[in-house]
Design an enzyme around this catalytic site. Structure first.
Site, PDB file in Angstrom:
ATOM      1  N   ALA A 149       0.712  -1.329   0.421  1.00 19.81           N
ATOM      2  CA  ALA A 149       0.077   0.013  -0.326  1.00 19.81           C
ATOM      3  C   ALA A 149       0.776   0.965   0.358  1.00 19.81           C
ATOM      4  O   ALA A 149       1.840   0.906   0.525  1.00 19.81           O
ATOM      5  CB  ALA A 149      -0.958   0.056   1.324  1.00 19.81           C
TER       6      ALA A 149
ATOM      7  N   GLY B 130       0.526  -5.700   1.066  1.00 23.80           N
ATOM      8  CA  GLY B 130      -0.861  -4.950   0.126  1.00 23.80           C
ATOM      9  C   GLY B 130      -0.241  -5.792  -1.436  1.00 23.80           C
ATOM     10  O   GLY B 130      -1.016  -6.221  -1.868  1.00 23.80           O
TER      11      GLY B 130
HETATM   12  N1  COA Z   1       4.787   3.014  -0.522  1.00 22.24           N
HETATM   13  C1  COA Z   1       4.906   4.052  -0.924  1.00 22.24           C
HETATM   14  N2  COA Z   1       6.538   4.784  -1.145  1.00 22.24           N
HETATM   15  C2  COA Z   1       6.749   3.753  -2.058  1.00 22.24           C
HETATM   16  C3  COA Z   1       6.642   2.013  -1.401  1.00 22.24           C
HETATM   17  C4  COA Z   1       5.435   1.663  -0.472  1.00 22.24           C
HETATM   18  N3  COA Z   1       4.540   0.884  -0.248  1.00 22.24           N
HETATM   19  N4  COA Z   1       7.498   1.010  -2.001  1.00 22.24           N
HETATM   20  C5  COA Z   1       8.738   2.403  -2.561  1.00 22.24           C
HETATM   21  N5  COA Z   1       8.134   3.435  -2.403  1.00 22.24           N
HETATM   22  C6  COA Z   1       9.034   4.056  -2.948  1.00 22.24           C
HETATM   23  C7  COA Z   1       9.710   4.511  -2.800  1.00 22.24           C
HETATM   24  O1  COA Z   1       9.627   6.007  -0.899  1.00 22.24           O
HETATM   25  C8  COA Z   1      10.709   5.315  -3.260  1.00 22.24           C
HETATM   26  O2  COA Z   1      10.257   6.844  -3.829  1.00 22.24           O
HETATM   27  P1  COA Z   1      11.150   7.454  -4.025  1.00 22.24           P
HETATM   28  O3  COA Z   1      12.399   7.196  -5.813  1.00 22.24           O
HETATM   29  O4  COA Z   1      10.343   8.825  -4.678  1.00 22.24           O
HETATM   30  O5  COA Z   1      12.486   8.179  -2.524  1.00 22.24           O
HETATM   31  C9  COA Z   1      10.497   4.068  -4.491  1.00 22.24           C
HETATM   32  O6  COA Z   1       8.831   3.887  -4.515  1.00 22.24           O
HETATM   33  C10 COA Z   1      11.240   3.622  -4.940  1.00 22.24           C
HETATM   34  O7  COA Z   1      11.917   2.951  -3.823  1.00 22.24           O
HETATM   35  P2  COA Z   1      13.646   2.666  -2.723  1.00 22.24           P
HETATM   36  O8  COA Z   1      13.165   2.320  -1.315  1.00 22.24           O
HETATM   37  O9  COA Z   1      14.127   3.958  -3.592  1.00 22.24           O
HETATM   38  O10 COA Z   1      13.676   0.996  -3.615  1.00 22.24           O
HETATM   39  P3  COA Z   1      15.079   0.591  -2.930  1.00 22.24           P
HETATM   40  O11 COA Z   1      15.347  -0.457  -3.994  1.00 22.24           O
HETATM   41  O12 COA Z   1      16.028   0.861  -2.091  1.00 22.24           O
HETATM   42  O13 COA Z   1      13.628  -0.894  -2.386  1.00 22.24           O
HETATM   43  C11 COA Z   1      12.150  -2.041  -1.491  1.00 22.24           C
HETATM   44  C12 COA Z   1      12.456  -1.509  -2.572  1.00 22.24           C
HETATM   45  C13 COA Z   1      11.109  -3.026  -1.755  1.00 22.24           C
HETATM   46  C14 COA Z   1      13.120  -2.867  -0.293  1.00 22.24           C
HETATM   47  C15 COA Z   1      11.926  -0.813   0.250  1.00 22.24           C
HETATM   48  O14 COA Z   1      10.499   0.221  -1.148  1.00 22.24           O
HETATM   49  C16 COA Z   1      10.626  -0.946   0.123  1.00 22.24           C
HETATM   50  O15 COA Z   1      10.662  -1.160   1.901  1.00 22.24           O
HETATM   51  N6  COA Z   1       9.189  -0.542   0.507  1.00 22.24           N
HETATM   52  C17 COA Z   1       8.371  -0.327   1.518  1.00 22.24           C
HETATM   53  C18 COA Z   1       7.554  -2.168   1.400  1.00 22.24           C
HETATM   54  C19 COA Z   1       5.939  -2.493   3.113  1.00 22.24           C
HETATM   55  O16 COA Z   1       7.086  -1.820   4.181  1.00 22.24           O
HETATM   56  N7  COA Z   1       5.526  -2.329   1.852  1.00 22.24           N
HETATM   57  C20 COA Z   1       4.109  -2.215   3.390  1.00 22.24           C
HETATM   58  C21 COA Z   1       3.299  -1.312   3.157  1.00 22.24           C
HETATM   59  S1  COA Z   1       2.565  -1.904   3.722  1.00 22.24           S
END
Ligand code: COA
Length: 259
Positions: A67, A113
């Site tokens: 999400a 999500g």
């Molecule tokens: N919600 C909002 N934005 C998200 C997102 C989420 N669930 N997951 C990734 N993004 C965004 C990041 O904030 C980033 O945005 P920016 O470029 O404007 O800073 C972009 O997507 C790329 O993600 P980033 O974190 O830079 O990539 P990464 O390769 O370093 O890491 C993940 C990848 C998947 C490990 C990491 O994005 C992550 O942990 N995401 C959240 C996962 C999560 O907790 N999901 C459950 C939500 S309830």
């Protein structure tokens, strides 16, 4: 037919191809995307030419990374409860209860999500590079789109509790081993494997396929979804939730106090 800003759809040979299309945000589910998905599920159910739905994420990195955290970072307990309740009703349960079979082609990260969306689908195929997890407790939350129920149904209580409480991601290979996905294939073969399965289903009797979905769903009906919505909402009233989402948005490690 569908307002397509955050998802792309194409109907080809009776399969509705749906791509979640927010690649820069790793296809995170914001409200607009969820609304388009809800509209798509309704369209698929009522359109005779649609015999099956293939759901995937844009790009090679993510299916859906959860999400959209930035959207709910300041929600209250009531707003959190509504988020889960409406999302479950309009998208996740609607997919699970659709008369049309949905297949999730998991092309990369399926987190929070995103994994819940894949689990609401009837069948899952993952690319070798995909990684899956329910990381909500890192944000001071729990899964709110049916994850506590559907993961338990798919992999059993012990494995579900390990995944949810550790928040660790698992590999596609491990996901196949524990029954979370049906098949793992190289990324280049993901869509063809999905099509191979859906091409079989679409030759079968549509009313019988729908009846099978209804019957199998009844085997795993759970009252736990209501508990999950309530517990998910309550998390939003905690300091830990505020700390968890702030830490994510500020790109730092969370320091939880249990309050
Ligand atoms: N919600 C909002 N934005 C998200 C997102 C989420 N669930 N997951 C990734 N993004 C965004 C990041 O904030 C980033 O945005 P920016 O470029 O404007 O800073 C972009 O997507 C790329 O993600 P980033 O974190 O830079 O990539 P990464 O390769 O370093 O890491 C993940 C990848 C998947 C490990 C990491 O994005 C992550 O942990 N995401 C959240 C996962 C999560 O907790 N999901 C459950 C939500 S309830």
């Amino acid at each position: 037919m569908i307002m397509e800003q955050n998802i792309l759809t194409e109907l080809k040979d009776n399969i509705l191809y749906v791509t979640i299309n927010r690649e820069k945000k790793l296809n995170a589910l914001n409200k607009a995307t969820l609304a388009e998905l809800a509209e798509m599920v309704t369209y698929a159910a009522k359109t005779e030419e649609v015999r099956a739905v293939l759901l995937t994420g844009a790009g090679e990195k993510a299916f859906v990374a959860g999400a959209d955290i930035s959207e709910f970072s300041s929600y209250t307990a009531e707003q959190g409860t509504e988020l889960a309740r409406i999302g479950q009703a309009e998208v996740f349960n609607a997919i699970e209860n659709s008369p049309k079979p949905f297949l999730a082609a998991i092309n990369g990260f399926a987190l929070g999500g995103g994994l819940e969306l894949a689990m609401a689908c009837h069948i899952r195929v993952a690319a070798e590079s995909a990684r899956m997890g329910l990381p909500e407790v890192t944000l001071g939350l729990i899964p709110g789109y049916g994850g506590t129920q559907r993961l338990t149904q798919l992999v059993g209580k012990g494995r579900a509790l390990e995944m949810i409480t550790t928040a660790e991601m698992i590999s596609a290979e491990r996901a196949e081993k524990i029954g979370l996905v049906n098949y793992v294939v190289p990324l280049s073969e993901l869509i063809s494997k999905a099509e191979e399965i859906l091409n079989k289903i679409k030759q079968r009797a549509p009313l019988a396929v729908a009846a099978a979905i209804r019957s199998v769903n009844t085997a795993v009906t759970s009252v736990g979804f209501a508990t999950e919505i309530n517990e998910f909402g309550k998390c939003f009233a905690t300091q830990d939730f505020k700390e968890g989402v702030s830490a994510f948005l500020e790109k730092r490690k969370a320091n939880f106090k249990g309050s």
